[in-house]
Every structure is written in C-alpha cells, then in structure tokens.
Design a protein around this motif. Structure first.
Motif, PDB file in Angstrom:
ATOM      1  N   UNK A 119     -72.752  -8.964 -27.017  1.00 14.61           N
ATOM      2  CA  UNK A 119     -73.239  -8.431 -25.740  1.00 14.61           C
ATOM      3  C   UNK A 119     -74.709  -8.033 -25.788  1.00 14.61           C
ATOM      4  N   UNK A 120     -75.265  -7.825 -26.984  1.00 14.30           N
ATOM      5  CA  UNK A 120     -76.661  -7.371 -27.085  1.00 14.30           C
ATOM      6  C   UNK A 120     -77.633  -8.516 -27.338  1.00 14.30           C
ATOM      7  N   UNK A 121     -77.159  -9.602 -27.930  1.00 11.65           N
ATOM      8  CA  UNK A 121     -78.046 -10.704 -28.277  1.00 11.65           C
ATOM      9  C   UNK A 121     -78.407 -11.549 -27.063  1.00 11.65           C
ATOM     10  N   UNK A 122     -79.619 -12.059 -27.038  1.00  8.60           N
ATOM     11  CA  UNK A 122     -80.069 -12.973 -25.991  1.00  8.60           C
ATOM     12  C   UNK A 122     -81.254 -13.753 -26.531  1.00  8.60           C
ATOM     13  N   UNK A 123     -81.658 -14.794 -25.816  1.00  9.26           N
ATOM     14  CA  UNK A 123     -82.828 -15.534 -26.247  1.00  9.26           C
ATOM     15  C   UNK A 123     -84.048 -14.642 -26.335  1.00  9.26           C
ATOM     16  N   UNK A 150     -81.154 -15.279 -38.715  1.00 14.87           N
ATOM     17  CA  UNK A 150     -80.291 -14.896 -37.593  1.00 14.87           C
ATOM     18  C   UNK A 150     -81.033 -15.044 -36.275  1.00 14.87           C
ATOM     19  N   UNK A 151     -82.283 -14.590 -36.247  1.00 13.53           N
ATOM     20  CA  UNK A 151     -83.045 -14.590 -35.001  1.00 13.53           C
ATOM     21  C   UNK A 151     -83.360 -15.997 -34.516  1.00 13.53           C
ATOM     22  N   UNK A 152     -83.781 -16.874 -35.418  1.00 12.42           N
ATOM     23  CA  UNK A 152     -84.097 -18.256 -35.033  1.00 12.42           C
ATOM     24  C   UNK A 152     -82.848 -18.961 -34.533  1.00 12.42           C
ATOM     25  N   UNK A 153     -81.770 -18.790 -35.267  1.00  8.53           N
ATOM     26  CA  UNK A 153     -80.499 -19.402 -34.884  1.00  8.53           C
ATOM     27  C   UNK A 153     -80.027 -18.859 -33.540  1.00  8.53           C
ATOM     28  N   UNK A 154     -80.111 -17.536 -33.368  1.00 10.69           N
ATOM     29  CA  UNK A 154     -79.650 -16.915 -32.133  1.00 10.69           C
ATOM     30  C   UNK A 154     -80.444 -17.348 -30.921  1.00 10.69           C
ATOM     31  N   UNK A 155     -81.764 -17.414 -31.053  1.00  5.84           N
ATOM     32  CA  UNK A 155     -82.579 -17.827 -29.910  1.00  5.84           C
ATOM     33  C   UNK A 155     -82.236 -19.250 -29.490  1.00  5.84           C
ATOM     34  N   UNK A 156     -82.066 -20.137 -30.462  1.00  4.35           N
ATOM     35  CA  UNK A 156     -81.762 -21.528 -30.130  1.00  4.35           C
ATOM     36  C   UNK A 156     -80.384 -21.657 -29.492  1.00  4.35           C
ATOM     37  N   UNK A 157     -79.377 -20.989 -30.055  1.00  2.00           N
ATOM     38  CA  UNK A 157     -78.009 -21.130 -29.564  1.00  2.00           C
ATOM     39  C   UNK A 157     -77.869 -20.578 -28.144  1.00  2.00           C
ATOM     40  N   UNK A 158     -78.539 -19.470 -27.853  1.00  2.00           N
ATOM     41  CA  UNK A 158     -78.335 -18.801 -26.569  1.00  2.00           C
ATOM     42  C   UNK A 158     -79.231 -19.324 -25.452  1.00  2.00           C
ATOM     43  N   UNK A 160     -81.092 -22.848 -25.497  1.00  2.00           N
ATOM     44  CA  UNK A 160     -81.559 -24.021 -26.246  1.00  2.00           C
ATOM     45  C   UNK A 160     -82.715 -24.774 -25.610  1.00  2.00           C
ATOM     46  N   UNK A 161     -82.973 -24.559 -24.335  1.00  2.00           N
ATOM     47  CA  UNK A 161     -84.132 -25.192 -23.703  1.00  2.00           C
ATOM     48  C   UNK A 161     -85.232 -24.190 -23.369  1.00  2.00           C
ATOM     49  N   UNK A 162     -85.058 -22.955 -23.800  1.00  3.21           N
ATOM     50  CA  UNK A 162     -86.026 -21.884 -23.564  1.00  3.21           C
ATOM     51  C   UNK A 162     -86.370 -21.748 -22.077  1.00  3.21           C
ATOM     52  N   UNK A 163     -85.342 -21.739 -21.259  1.00  6.42           N
ATOM     53  CA  UNK A 163     -85.518 -21.614 -19.825  1.00  6.42           C
ATOM     54  C   UNK A 163     -85.544 -20.141 -19.431  1.00  6.42           C
ATOM     55  N   UNK A 164     -86.524 -19.761 -18.639  1.00  5.97           N
ATOM     56  CA  UNK A 164     -86.680 -18.360 -18.258  1.00  5.97           C
ATOM     57  C   UNK A 164     -85.448 -17.813 -17.540  1.00  5.97           C
ATOM     58  N   UNK A 165     -84.764 -18.679 -16.779  1.00 10.92           N
ATOM     59  CA  UNK A 165     -83.588 -18.229 -16.025  1.00 10.92           C
ATOM     60  C   UNK A 165     -82.475 -17.722 -16.934  1.00 10.92           C
ATOM     61  N   UNK A 166     -82.429 -18.189 -18.173  1.00  9.27           N
ATOM     62  CA  UNK A 166     -81.324 -17.859 -19.082  1.00  9.27           C
ATOM     63  C   UNK A 166     -81.776 -17.030 -20.279  1.00  9.27           C
ATOM     64  N   UNK A 167     -83.000 -16.515 -20.241  1.00 12.64           N
ATOM     65  CA  UNK A 167     -83.540 -15.838 -21.412  1.00 12.64           C
ATOM     66  C   UNK A 167     -82.842 -14.516 -21.701  1.00 12.64           C
ATOM     67  N   UNK A 168     -82.185 -13.931 -20.695  1.00 17.20           N
ATOM     68  CA  UNK A 168     -81.506 -12.650 -20.892  1.00 17.20           C
ATOM     69  C   UNK A 168     -80.007 -12.806 -21.139  1.00 17.20           C
ATOM     70  N   UNK A 169     -79.522 -14.031 -21.230  1.00 13.18           N
ATOM     71  CA  UNK A 169     -78.078 -14.253 -21.356  1.00 13.18           C
ATOM     72  C   UNK A 169     -77.590 -13.967 -22.779  1.00 13.18           C
ATOM     73  N   UNK A 170     -76.626 -13.066 -22.879  1.00 20.15           N
ATOM     74  CA  UNK A 170     -75.911 -12.847 -24.137  1.00 20.15           C
ATOM     75  C   UNK A 170     -74.740 -13.823 -24.208  1.00 20.15           C
ATOM     76  N   UNK A 171     -74.074 -13.942 -25.353  1.00 20.81           N
ATOM     77  CA  UNK A 171     -72.877 -14.792 -25.404  1.00 20.81           C
ATOM     78  C   UNK A 171     -71.839 -14.436 -24.342  1.00 20.81           C
ATOM     79  N   UNK A 172     -71.587 -13.141 -24.130  1.00 20.57           N
ATOM     80  CA  UNK A 172     -70.609 -12.751 -23.114  1.00 20.57           C
ATOM     81  C   UNK A 172     -71.106 -13.051 -21.703  1.00 20.57           C
ATOM     82  N   UNK A 173     -72.403 -12.965 -21.486  1.00 20.32           N
ATOM     83  CA  UNK A 173     -72.949 -13.355 -20.186  1.00 20.32           C
ATOM     84  C   UNK A 173     -72.661 -14.830 -19.907  1.00 20.32           C
TER      85      UNK A 173
END
Length: 240
Positions: A119-123, A150-158, A160-173
């Motif tokens: 819930x805390x992780x996001x791009x 962890x950080x590089x992997x997390x940013x890419x997974x959450x 993957x296209x570095x889109x501003x619309x999804x930069x705040x999305x956590x896995x649960x989001x």
C-alpha cells in the motif's frame, strides 16, 4: 488515461517468491517462469509478467559462470569487475530507455519488498528512493545496492512506462482499479527472515515497522483494503 486490461483473470502481489526472483536475481526470463505465470499458463489465462529490459543491477548466476575454479588464483575465484558492471547497469536503469511495452503488469510482486509496500510503494515513492540512494563514490554506492535493487525493481514494476497518471499507484491501487477475478497475495518473508538466514541474527521474522505500524498492523491495513474490493474480485488467496 484509461487503464489497460481491466478484470484480468489473475493478479499477484508480494515479494521475491511470487515475482520469480532466483539466486538473488530479477530479470524478465525469471519473471516469466514464476509460479503465478506457470499457473496462468496451465489455465490458458492471459498473464503479463514484468519484462525488465535488463537484469536488476546484476545477474548472480551469470557472474558465477564467469568464474574459473580450476585456476587456483584469488582473481579467478572472485567476481572481478562486478562493481563496475553493476554501475553500468544502474546507468541503464536511470536512462529513458528503462521502460516496458506494457502499461501495467499482472504480477506486481517486488523482490525484497515488505508487507507495507503493497500500500505504500509506488513509482514515485521508489523513484525518490533511487535519487536518495545514488552516490558518487563507488564504495558508498555499493553500501546502498540492496536498497537500490528494491527501488529500481519497484519503480519499473509499478509504473513500467513512467506515465504521470500512474506514478502514485501502489500495488493495491492497481488491484482496486483493474479488479482481477482472482487475487493472490504472497508476502512477509523479508521481515527478518533474511537477517536470520543470511546474517545469523536471531530476530523474529515478524519484525520491522513502517510509519508506526508493526508487521501485523501492516497486514491489517492490507486486509482492510482487500475486504473492500468489489464482488468482481471473486477469489482472494493469501499465501503466508
């Protein structure tokens, strides 16, 4: 921006075990062989695992293959040049080319993550960590490579296209927005287990706080979020 592929058959949250990490290594071919990917393949479900363009910082198995154990010399039995190769890899991950062809993945497990990252992780969160962890000095940078991994992997997974619309999305989001038919949650192993298994420190595997919440309170936060999912999410499986 519209979210691609709503209502997938399966989505997965968690850490290294469901992501497909092997020998401390995360790369696209290993994610494609993860146990969630194998289940989806057996059921003929469409399932999109992370397609990292490069391994995350290092490929340990490839490094071992570089060794020449039949030559009894210290340089032959050490991972010569590994720090420089890791730095070269880091430069690649910092480049604009570090993107996926996919807008989002069905497997959002992140190797090295803890329960709260669901819930805390996001791009944006992981990008800020990357910036904070970068060092000019090689020795200092090596001290932070675990967290960078962890950080590089997390940013890419959450994101993957570095889109501003999804930069705040956590896995649960992502789960709440995409609403899979089945959700699998497989996390918690990084709360003390590595320190016990690899460093020999006798600590509880339920250690570790985040913003005042202990291990069990973090799970409570995750459970409350999952309980609010709509009926379109027909099945939730939690692997402890």
């Amino acid at each position: 921006m519209d979210i691609a592929r709503r209502n997938p058959k399966l989505m997965v949250l968690g850490d290294s075990l469901p992501q497909g990490c092997r020998s401390m290594t995360v790369r696209a071919s290993l994610c494609a062989q993860s146990w969630p990917a194998r289940i989806a393949a057996a059921q003929n479900w469409e399932f999109v695992p992370p397609d990292h363009p490069w391994e995350v910082l290092f490929d340990l198995e490839q490094e071992i293959r570089r060794l020449k154990p039949f030559i009894f010399a210290p340089t032959a039995l050490s991972l010569v040049g590994l720090p420089d190769r890791m730095l070269d890899n880091l430069i690649l991950w910092m480049s604009a080319a570090a993107k996926s062809q996919h807008q989002n993945f069905d497997n959002l497990a992140i190797a090295g993550s803890e329960v709260h990252h669901m819930y805390s992780g996001s791009g944006k969160h992981f990008a800020a960590q990357i910036t904070a962890l970068l060092r000019q000095d090689l020795d200092e940078q090596l001290d932070h490579f675990v967290d960078l991994h962890v950080a590089i992997n997390g940013r890419f997974v959450l994101n993957p296209q570095r889109l501003a619309d999804f930069d705040d999305y956590s896995p649960l989001d992502w789960v709440e927005k995409r609403q899979p038919e089945m959700l699998v949650v497989h996390s918690g192993h990084n709360h003390g287990l590595f320190k016990f298994g690899f460093l020999g420190k006798n600590v509880s595997i339920t250690q570790g706080e985040y913003e005042g919440r202990d291990y069990f309170q973090q799970w409570q936060e995750v459970a409350q979020r999952i309980a609010k999912l709509p009926a379109t999410v027909k099945r939730v499986v939690v692997v402890l």
